[in-house]
Design an enzyme around this catalytic site. Structure first.
Site, PDB file in Angstrom:
ATOM      1  N   ARG A  86       0.867  -2.645   3.393  1.00 24.17           N
ATOM      2  CA  ARG A  86       1.285  -2.082   2.106  1.00 24.17           C
ATOM      3  C   ARG A  86       1.638  -3.134   1.082  1.00 24.17           C
ATOM      4  O   ARG A  86       1.609  -2.870  -0.114  1.00 24.17           O
ATOM      5  CB  ARG A  86       2.504  -1.159   2.328  1.00 24.17           C
ATOM      6  N   GLU A  92     -10.804  -0.100  -4.351  1.00 25.56           N
ATOM      7  CA  GLU A  92     -11.975   0.111  -3.498  1.00 25.56           C
ATOM      8  C   GLU A  92     -13.091   0.795  -4.281  1.00 25.56           C
ATOM      9  O   GLU A  92     -12.822   1.566  -5.217  1.00 25.56           O
ATOM     10  CB  GLU A  92     -11.562   0.991  -2.298  1.00 25.56           C
ATOM     11  N   ALA A 181       1.161 -15.220  -0.043  1.00 30.78           N
ATOM     12  CA  ALA A 181       1.053 -15.874   1.270  1.00 30.78           C
ATOM     13  C   ALA A 181       2.010 -15.281   2.312  1.00 30.78           C
ATOM     14  O   ALA A 181       1.698 -15.247   3.499  1.00 30.78           O
ATOM     15  CB  ALA A 181       1.308 -17.374   1.126  1.00 30.78           C
ATOM     16  N   ASN A 186       1.822 -12.232   7.453  1.00 28.20           N
ATOM     17  CA  ASN A 186       2.133 -11.062   8.280  1.00 28.20           C
ATOM     18  C   ASN A 186       0.838 -10.384   8.740  1.00 28.20           C
ATOM     19  O   ASN A 186       0.662 -10.053   9.924  1.00 28.20           O
ATOM     20  CB  ASN A 186       3.009 -10.091   7.480  1.00 28.20           C
ATOM     21  N   ARG A 191      -3.346  -9.358  12.728  1.00 29.35           N
ATOM     22  CA  ARG A 191      -4.777  -9.025  12.822  1.00 29.35           C
ATOM     23  C   ARG A 191      -5.650 -10.133  13.388  1.00 29.35           C
ATOM     24  O   ARG A 191      -6.843  -9.893  13.637  1.00 29.35           O
ATOM     25  CB  ARG A 191      -5.297  -8.584  11.440  1.00 29.35           C
TER      26      ARG A 191
HETATM   27  C1  FAD Z   1      -2.594  -3.859  17.154  1.00 36.85           C
HETATM   28  C2  FAD Z   1      -2.145  -2.836  16.165  1.00 36.85           C
HETATM   29  C3  FAD Z   1      -2.131  -1.491  16.503  1.00 36.85           C
HETATM   30  C4  FAD Z   1      -1.704  -0.524  15.597  1.00 36.85           C
HETATM   31  N1  FAD Z   1      -1.704   0.787  15.966  1.00 36.85           N
HETATM   32  C5  FAD Z   1      -1.285   1.726  15.077  1.00 36.85           C
HETATM   33  C6  FAD Z   1      -1.264   3.112  15.445  1.00 36.85           C
HETATM   34  O1  FAD Z   1      -1.626   3.474  16.560  1.00 36.85           O
HETATM   35  N2  FAD Z   1      -0.875   4.013  14.527  1.00 36.85           N
HETATM   36  C7  FAD Z   1      -0.441   3.647  13.263  1.00 36.85           C
HETATM   37  O2  FAD Z   1      -0.071   4.495  12.466  1.00 36.85           O
HETATM   38  N3  FAD Z   1      -0.459   2.335  12.889  1.00 36.85           N
HETATM   39  C8  FAD Z   1      -0.861   1.386  13.764  1.00 36.85           C
HETATM   40  N4  FAD Z   1      -0.884   0.064  13.380  1.00 36.85           N
HETATM   41  C9  FAD Z   1      -0.490  -0.276  11.997  1.00 36.85           C
HETATM   42  C10 FAD Z   1       0.954  -0.817  11.944  1.00 36.85           C
HETATM   43  O3  FAD Z   1       1.877   0.173  12.341  1.00 36.85           O
HETATM   44  C11 FAD Z   1       1.289  -1.298  10.509  1.00 36.85           C
HETATM   45  O4  FAD Z   1       1.199  -0.202   9.640  1.00 36.85           O
HETATM   46  C12 FAD Z   1       0.362  -2.380  10.013  1.00 36.85           C
HETATM   47  O5  FAD Z   1       0.158  -3.371  11.000  1.00 36.85           O
HETATM   48  C13 FAD Z   1       0.950  -3.025   8.757  1.00 36.85           C
HETATM   49  O6  FAD Z   1       2.007  -3.870   9.140  1.00 36.85           O
HETATM   50  P1  FAD Z   1       3.287  -4.097   8.233  1.00 36.85           P
HETATM   51  O7  FAD Z   1       4.013  -2.813   8.010  1.00 36.85           O
HETATM   52  O8  FAD Z   1       4.079  -5.210   8.857  1.00 36.85           O
HETATM   53  O9  FAD Z   1       2.624  -4.648   6.886  1.00 36.85           O
HETATM   54  P2  FAD Z   1       2.977  -4.301   5.370  1.00 36.85           P
HETATM   55  O10 FAD Z   1       2.860  -2.842   5.111  1.00 36.85           O
HETATM   56  O11 FAD Z   1       2.150  -5.225   4.524  1.00 36.85           O
HETATM   57  O12 FAD Z   1       4.485  -4.678   5.250  1.00 36.85           O
HETATM   58  C14 FAD Z   1       4.903  -6.045   5.327  1.00 36.85           C
HETATM   59  C15 FAD Z   1       6.380  -6.078   5.688  1.00 36.85           C
HETATM   60  O13 FAD Z   1       7.135  -5.501   4.622  1.00 36.85           O
HETATM   61  C16 FAD Z   1       8.213  -4.750   5.161  1.00 36.85           C
HETATM   62  N5  FAD Z   1       8.053  -3.348   4.788  1.00 36.85           N
HETATM   63  C17 FAD Z   1       6.956  -2.770   4.228  1.00 36.85           C
HETATM   64  N6  FAD Z   1       7.179  -1.482   3.983  1.00 36.85           N
HETATM   65  C18 FAD Z   1       8.418  -1.212   4.430  1.00 36.85           C
HETATM   66  C19 FAD Z   1       9.205  -0.032   4.489  1.00 36.85           C
HETATM   67  N7  FAD Z   1       8.767   1.146   4.065  1.00 36.85           N
HETATM   68  N8  FAD Z   1      10.442  -0.133   5.007  1.00 36.85           N
HETATM   69  C20 FAD Z   1      10.936  -1.306   5.449  1.00 36.85           C
HETATM   70  N9  FAD Z   1      10.241  -2.469   5.437  1.00 36.85           N
HETATM   71  C21 FAD Z   1       8.984  -2.420   4.938  1.00 36.85           C
HETATM   72  C22 FAD Z   1       8.182  -4.960   6.671  1.00 36.85           C
HETATM   73  O14 FAD Z   1       8.987  -6.076   6.999  1.00 36.85           O
HETATM   74  C23 FAD Z   1       6.735  -5.279   6.935  1.00 36.85           C
HETATM   75  O15 FAD Z   1       6.513  -6.019   8.125  1.00 36.85           O
HETATM   76  C24 FAD Z   1      -1.293  -0.914  14.291  1.00 36.85           C
HETATM   77  C25 FAD Z   1      -1.316  -2.269  13.940  1.00 36.85           C
HETATM   78  C26 FAD Z   1      -1.734  -3.227  14.850  1.00 36.85           C
HETATM   79  C27 FAD Z   1      -1.750  -4.672  14.428  1.00 36.85           C
END
Ligand code: FAD
Length: 230
Positions: A86, A92, A181, A186, A191
């Site tokens: 996010r 897109e 960055a 992250n 990934r």
């Molecule tokens: C191997 C793998 C398997 C997965 N399997 C599934 C699955 O089965 N089902 C599924 O739905 N998703 C799945 N995902 C997706 C995963 O749950 C995350 O949505 C995705 O990896 C994005 O990660 P992120 O939230 O850290 O990144 P971003 O959305 O870019 O967020 C970056 C960081 O910002 C902070 N942040 C962002 N939004 C919020 C918020 N609302 N509240 C608090 N902090 C926030 C957090 O610290 C987060 O790490 C999978 C991901 C991976 C890598």
């Protein structure tokens, strides 16, 4: 800014290109040093260590004063995983407004996989060749049929926004992605990891390569402290 940015091929028909960026290791160092009213004109001795310290100790904000825009062409199922990240901006191609010429991802024989192991500890190994070849053949035929149905629906007057319902998740899509960055690291940690699906790993590795060219010190620190080993 690069008008004719290089597009690095990924999978059979996809690519990643670095369209534009404003990103340096120096901005990491200077945004951290502003706390002490200091600024460097260029990277100096010890600055590598500062970048590594910030990364290791999770001082994430100095990695936010930069921006990179990537152009990505990937299958829809990869894009669905990608847009879960996010903290970044996406635009897109619209399959409502555009009649596309559909292209489909067909994995190579060696990349057709079977899943082994238990929930929570799955691994993926190459499928035996006969089944892999059959799978690819059916996938190719399905793509051709999907493209025919899509085109024919529009010839009958169906709007592209509904004709696209014929297109499967291995259809290629394109988007622009702008990110800093901190968020990029992250994304890369999650990934490029061996637990990520192989196809998105290929894209993440390509993004990593392009990023390492413009922020080599940050990249080195990330590899040391946050990259998951395969
Ligand atoms: C191997 C793998 C398997 C997965 N399997 C599934 C699955 O089965 N089902 C599924 O739905 N998703 C799945 N995902 C997706 C995963 O749950 C995350 O949505 C995705 O990896 C994005 O990660 P992120 O939230 O850290 O990144 P971003 O959305 O870019 O967020 C970056 C960081 O910002 C902070 N942040 C962002 N939004 C919020 C918020 N609302 N509240 C608090 N902090 C926030 C957090 O610290 C987060 O790490 C999978 C991901 C991976 C890598």
């Amino acid at each position: 800014v690069s008008a004719d940015y290089e597009r690095v091929q990924v999978l059979d028909k996809g690519f990643v290109g670095l369209v534009d960026y404003q990103a340096t290791d120096l901005s990491v160092v200077n945004s951290a040093r502003v706390s002490f009213g200091k600024r460097h004109e260029e990277m100096e001795e010890g600055d590598d260590k500062l970048v590594e310290f910030l990364l290791r100790e999770n001082h994430g904000t100095p990695f936010e004063h930069n921006s990179m825009t990537f152009h990505v062409k990937c299958p829809i199922f990869v894009a669905r995983e990608w847009v879960r990240h996010r903290i970044g901006s996406f635009n897109e191609i619209s399959m409502r407004y555009t009649e596309i010429i559909p292209e489909f991802y067909i994995p190579e024989d060696k990349n057709v996989r079977t899943r082994v192991g238990k929930p929570g500890a799955y691994t993926y190994v190459p499928m035996e060749l006969f089944t892999a070849k059959h799978f690819r053949k059916v996938l190719e035929a399905e793509g051709e049929q999907a493209a025919r149905n899509y085109k024919s629906a529009m010839e009958q007057g169906i709007a592209p926004e509904q004709a696209r319902m014929f297109l499967p998740v291995n259809t290629y899509t394109e988007f622009y992605w702008t990110i800093n960055a901190r968020s990029l690291m992250n994304f890369l940690t999650l990934r490029t990891a061996p637990t990520a699906q192989w196809e998105i790993q290929q894209y993440a590795t390509c993004v990593e390569g392009l990023w390492s060219g413009i922020m080599p010190v940050s990249h080195g620190a990330w590899v040391k402290h946050q990259k998951k080993e395969s």
